[in-house]
Design a protein around this motif. Sequence first.
Motif, PDB file in Angstrom:
ATOM      1  N   MET A  20      28.570 131.336  87.562  1.00  0.00           N
ATOM      2  CA  MET A  20      27.939 132.562  87.982  1.00  0.00           C
ATOM      3  C   MET A  20      26.677 132.758  87.150  1.00  0.00           C
ATOM      4  O   MET A  20      26.682 132.610  85.937  1.00  0.00           O
ATOM      5  CB  MET A  20      28.908 133.722  87.781  1.00  0.00           C
ATOM      6  CG  MET A  20      28.330 135.020  88.239  1.00  0.00           C
ATOM      7  SD  MET A  20      29.385 136.457  87.958  1.00  0.00           S
ATOM      8  CE  MET A  20      30.737 136.190  89.036  1.00  0.00           C
ATOM      9  N   SER A  21      25.647 133.098  87.805  1.00  0.00           N
ATOM     10  CA  SER A  21      24.365 133.226  87.105  1.00  0.00           C
ATOM     11  C   SER A  21      24.326 134.532  86.296  1.00  0.00           C
ATOM     12  O   SER A  21      25.063 135.470  86.551  1.00  0.00           O
ATOM     13  CB  SER A  21      23.217 133.197  88.106  1.00  0.00           C
ATOM     14  OG  SER A  21      23.162 134.403  88.802  1.00  0.00           O
ATOM     15  N   GLN A  22      23.445 134.562  85.335  1.00  0.00           N
ATOM     16  CA  GLN A  22      23.271 135.710  84.444  1.00  0.00           C
ATOM     17  C   GLN A  22      22.876 136.949  85.240  1.00  0.00           C
ATOM     18  O   GLN A  22      23.375 138.040  84.963  1.00  0.00           O
ATOM     19  CB  GLN A  22      22.190 135.369  83.397  1.00  0.00           C
ATOM     20  CG  GLN A  22      21.905 136.480  82.437  1.00  0.00           C
ATOM     21  CD  GLN A  22      23.060 136.734  81.479  1.00  0.00           C
ATOM     22  OE1 GLN A  22      23.942 135.910  81.301  1.00  0.00           O
ATOM     23  NE2 GLN A  22      23.063 137.904  80.892  1.00  0.00           N
ATOM     24  N   LEU A  50      24.954 140.699  85.560  1.00  0.00           N
ATOM     25  CA  LEU A  50      24.333 141.985  85.266  1.00  0.00           C
ATOM     26  C   LEU A  50      24.333 142.909  86.487  1.00  0.00           C
ATOM     27  O   LEU A  50      24.369 144.125  86.347  1.00  0.00           O
ATOM     28  CB  LEU A  50      22.889 141.777  84.779  1.00  0.00           C
ATOM     29  CG  LEU A  50      22.731 141.092  83.430  1.00  0.00           C
ATOM     30  CD1 LEU A  50      21.257 140.842  83.151  1.00  0.00           C
ATOM     31  CD2 LEU A  50      23.342 141.939  82.338  1.00  0.00           C
ATOM     32  N   LEU A  51      24.312 142.353  87.668  1.00  0.00           N
ATOM     33  CA  LEU A  51      24.255 143.134  88.897  1.00  0.00           C
ATOM     34  C   LEU A  51      25.569 143.883  89.153  1.00  0.00           C
ATOM     35  O   LEU A  51      25.568 145.018  89.617  1.00  0.00           O
ATOM     36  CB  LEU A  51      23.922 142.230  90.090  1.00  0.00           C
ATOM     37  CG  LEU A  51      23.719 142.915  91.435  1.00  0.00           C
ATOM     38  CD1 LEU A  51      22.570 143.914  91.349  1.00  0.00           C
ATOM     39  CD2 LEU A  51      23.439 141.883  92.503  1.00  0.00           C
ATOM     40  N   TYR A  52      26.717 143.274  88.845  1.00  0.00           N
ATOM     41  CA  TYR A  52      28.013 143.898  89.110  1.00  0.00           C
ATOM     42  C   TYR A  52      28.189 145.235  88.380  1.00  0.00           C
ATOM     43  O   TYR A  52      28.590 146.221  88.999  1.00  0.00           O
ATOM     44  CB  TYR A  52      29.155 142.944  88.786  1.00  0.00           C
ATOM     45  CG  TYR A  52      29.294 141.819  89.774  1.00  0.00           C
ATOM     46  CD1 TYR A  52      29.222 142.064  91.157  1.00  0.00           C
ATOM     47  CD2 TYR A  52      29.481 140.511  89.351  1.00  0.00           C
ATOM     48  CE1 TYR A  52      29.341 141.026  92.066  1.00  0.00           C
ATOM     49  CE2 TYR A  52      29.605 139.476  90.263  1.00  0.00           C
ATOM     50  CZ  TYR A  52      29.531 139.744  91.614  1.00  0.00           C
ATOM     51  OH  TYR A  52      29.655 138.734  92.515  1.00  0.00           O
ATOM     52  N   PRO A  53      27.909 145.339  87.094  1.00  0.00           N
ATOM     53  CA  PRO A  53      28.057 146.643  86.425  1.00  0.00           C
ATOM     54  C   PRO A  53      27.088 147.696  86.986  1.00  0.00           C
ATOM     55  O   PRO A  53      27.437 148.859  87.108  1.00  0.00           O
ATOM     56  CB  PRO A  53      27.748 146.361  84.957  1.00  0.00           C
ATOM     57  CG  PRO A  53      27.890 144.897  84.793  1.00  0.00           C
ATOM     58  CD  PRO A  53      27.628 144.279  86.119  1.00  0.00           C
ATOM     59  N   VAL A  54      25.895 147.262  87.358  1.00  0.00           N
ATOM     60  CA  VAL A  54      24.927 148.195  87.941  1.00  0.00           C
ATOM     61  C   VAL A  54      25.441 148.706  89.286  1.00  0.00           C
ATOM     62  O   VAL A  54      25.419 149.902  89.572  1.00  0.00           O
ATOM     63  CB  VAL A  54      23.537 147.528  88.080  1.00  0.00           C
ATOM     64  CG1 VAL A  54      22.591 148.406  88.880  1.00  0.00           C
ATOM     65  CG2 VAL A  54      22.959 147.222  86.705  1.00  0.00           C
ATOM     66  N   MET A  55      25.948 147.789  90.119  1.00  0.00           N
ATOM     67  CA  MET A  55      26.487 148.186  91.426  1.00  0.00           C
ATOM     68  C   MET A  55      27.702 149.105  91.246  1.00  0.00           C
ATOM     69  O   MET A  55      27.842 150.105  91.951  1.00  0.00           O
ATOM     70  CB  MET A  55      26.860 146.953  92.251  1.00  0.00           C
ATOM     71  CG  MET A  55      25.652 146.224  92.792  1.00  0.00           C
ATOM     72  SD  MET A  55      25.990 144.677  93.683  1.00  0.00           S
ATOM     73  CE  MET A  55      27.523 144.931  94.478  1.00  0.00           C
ATOM     74  N   ALA A  56      28.577 148.772  90.301  1.00  0.00           N
ATOM     75  CA  ALA A  56      29.760 149.596  90.053  1.00  0.00           C
ATOM     76  C   ALA A  56      29.358 150.999  89.603  1.00  0.00           C
ATOM     77  O   ALA A  56      29.960 151.994  90.013  1.00  0.00           O
ATOM     78  CB  ALA A  56      30.654 148.929  89.010  1.00  0.00           C
ATOM     79  N   THR A  57      28.329 151.086  88.792  1.00  0.00           N
ATOM     80  CA  THR A  57      27.837 152.386  88.338  1.00  0.00           C
ATOM     81  C   THR A  57      27.324 153.210  89.512  1.00  0.00           C
ATOM     82  O   THR A  57      27.634 154.398  89.631  1.00  0.00           O
ATOM     83  CB  THR A  57      26.718 152.199  87.283  1.00  0.00           C
ATOM     84  OG1 THR A  57      27.250 151.455  86.186  1.00  0.00           O
ATOM     85  CG2 THR A  57      26.193 153.534  86.801  1.00  0.00           C
TER      86      THR A  57
END
Length: 168
Positions: A1-3, A7-14
């Motif tokens: 999984m790329s960096q 980083l995108l998953y926590p932003v989307m979850a937020t």
Amino acid sequence: MSQSLRLLYPVMATFVLLGVLWWGFDQLLDRRAHPNRGVAVGAEAPDRLVLESGPGGHYMVPGEINGQAVRFLVDTGASHVAVPADIAERLGLSRGAPMLVETAAGRVRAHATRLGSVRVGGFTQYDVRASINPAMETDFVLLGMTFLRHVDISQRDGRLVLEPPAGR
């Protein structure tokens, strides 16, 4: 999984969490502003109607005029049912004779009209005297005494109770 994906998953979850919180808070505010929104109208509605007060201590309740949905503000100080002009137009009400009415904002020229039927909860009245008021700029109809005189009204602890007249 790329960096960047990590980083995108926590932003989307937020953003999802903020959206859910926004929606929940909006629902809470809406329930407080319109506590009687779910009141049934017509044959399935109970004869005894208990209304919760909304903001400012007002009692708003869904109902019908001539079979079409409207929101009412219960107003024991209004001598008759008062319909804003834009709602009257949507309902197809006829403007009758001009009349002067006393409102909280002063004297206003309105038009007499008759409502074929008015329903609130399990209560239905026919041929109800009303007025069309072009000065009212509200999204609700004032439910005045030409309807309310046919029900017993009591108020206690932020609730307004409408029931059939005693002996009926």
